[in-house]
Enzyme design. Sequence first.
Site, PDB file in Angstrom:
ATOM      1  N   SER A  31      43.991  75.339  18.139  1.00 44.64           N
ATOM      2  CA  SER A  31      43.564  74.596  19.318  1.00 44.64           C
ATOM      3  C   SER A  31      44.771  74.245  20.178  1.00 44.64           C
ATOM      4  O   SER A  31      45.854  73.998  19.663  1.00 44.64           O
ATOM      5  CB  SER A  31      42.841  73.314  18.879  1.00 44.64           C
ATOM      6  OG  SER A  31      42.307  72.641  19.989  1.00 44.64           O
ATOM      7  N   ASP A  32      44.563  74.245  21.487  1.00 44.76           N
ATOM      8  CA  ASP A  32      45.620  73.855  22.401  1.00 44.76           C
ATOM      9  C   ASP A  32      44.965  73.168  23.589  1.00 44.76           C
ATOM     10  O   ASP A  32      43.830  73.493  23.941  1.00 44.76           O
ATOM     11  CB  ASP A  32      46.421  75.064  22.874  1.00 44.76           C
ATOM     12  CG  ASP A  32      47.658  74.646  23.640  1.00 44.76           C
ATOM     13  OD1 ASP A  32      48.626  74.214  22.987  1.00 44.76           O
ATOM     14  OD2 ASP A  32      47.644  74.709  24.881  1.00 44.76           O
ATOM     15  N   GLN A  33      45.683  72.217  24.180  1.00 44.74           N
ATOM     16  CA  GLN A  33      45.083  71.447  25.263  1.00 44.74           C
ATOM     17  C   GLN A  33      46.070  71.248  26.411  1.00 44.74           C
ATOM     18  O   GLN A  33      47.258  71.045  26.172  1.00 44.74           O
ATOM     19  CB  GLN A  33      44.664  70.079  24.723  1.00 44.74           C
ATOM     20  CG  GLN A  33      43.928  69.222  25.725  1.00 44.74           C
ATOM     21  CD  GLN A  33      43.554  67.875  25.129  1.00 44.74           C
ATOM     22  OE1 GLN A  33      44.408  67.059  24.820  1.00 44.74           O
ATOM     23  NE2 GLN A  33      42.270  67.657  24.943  1.00 44.74           N
TER      24      GLN A  33
END
Length: 196
Positions: free
Chosen positions: A69-71
């Site tokens: 996951s990356d934001q």
Amino acid sequence: MKHPLILASSSPFRQSLLQKFNLPFSTFSPDIDETALPNEAPEQLVYRLSESKARAAVKHFDQGLVIGSDQVAVFNGQILGKPHNKENAIVQLSLFSGQTVTFLTGLCVYDIAANKAKTLIEPFEVVFKTLTLEQIEAYCDAEQPYNCAGSFKSEGLGICLFEKLNGDDPNSLIGLPLIKLNQLLTEFDFDVLAHQ
């Protein structure tokens, strides 16, 4: 369990979110370069990084379902970085006063043995209250959000900066969209409830 879950993150926030599934999981730090490519759109960046993080698991594991996951936070088409100090945090939060900031969270599930990945992007909007400089300074002193993109922690006192949250899953704001993750795992024939 046939498919051990692996979280490609050293973030304590992501780990505590994944614990909501009530299943054992391994973690590792993906240790990849998160620099945006020239002219890379925010959507392309989080898509690429979440998948790169998940695929980095092959250095450590032979099998399993890896969650990457990356934001990023986006305001007026610009990717927001971490402020790193109080002065920058005050500038960011002053810009956001009365405005809407969009968070894009990339989510990837990667099956190591099958070498198959499914990746999606979950948007989430934060509408900021109109804030005074005194409120912003008090918030910065209290929570010191200098390593957080956008200069706030929504899981803490940062909630007091907001007028409204718009999105399908409040967990995505903290960094792991669990509703979509559950759906993606189902596509890999992994039913979270059946494994309880």
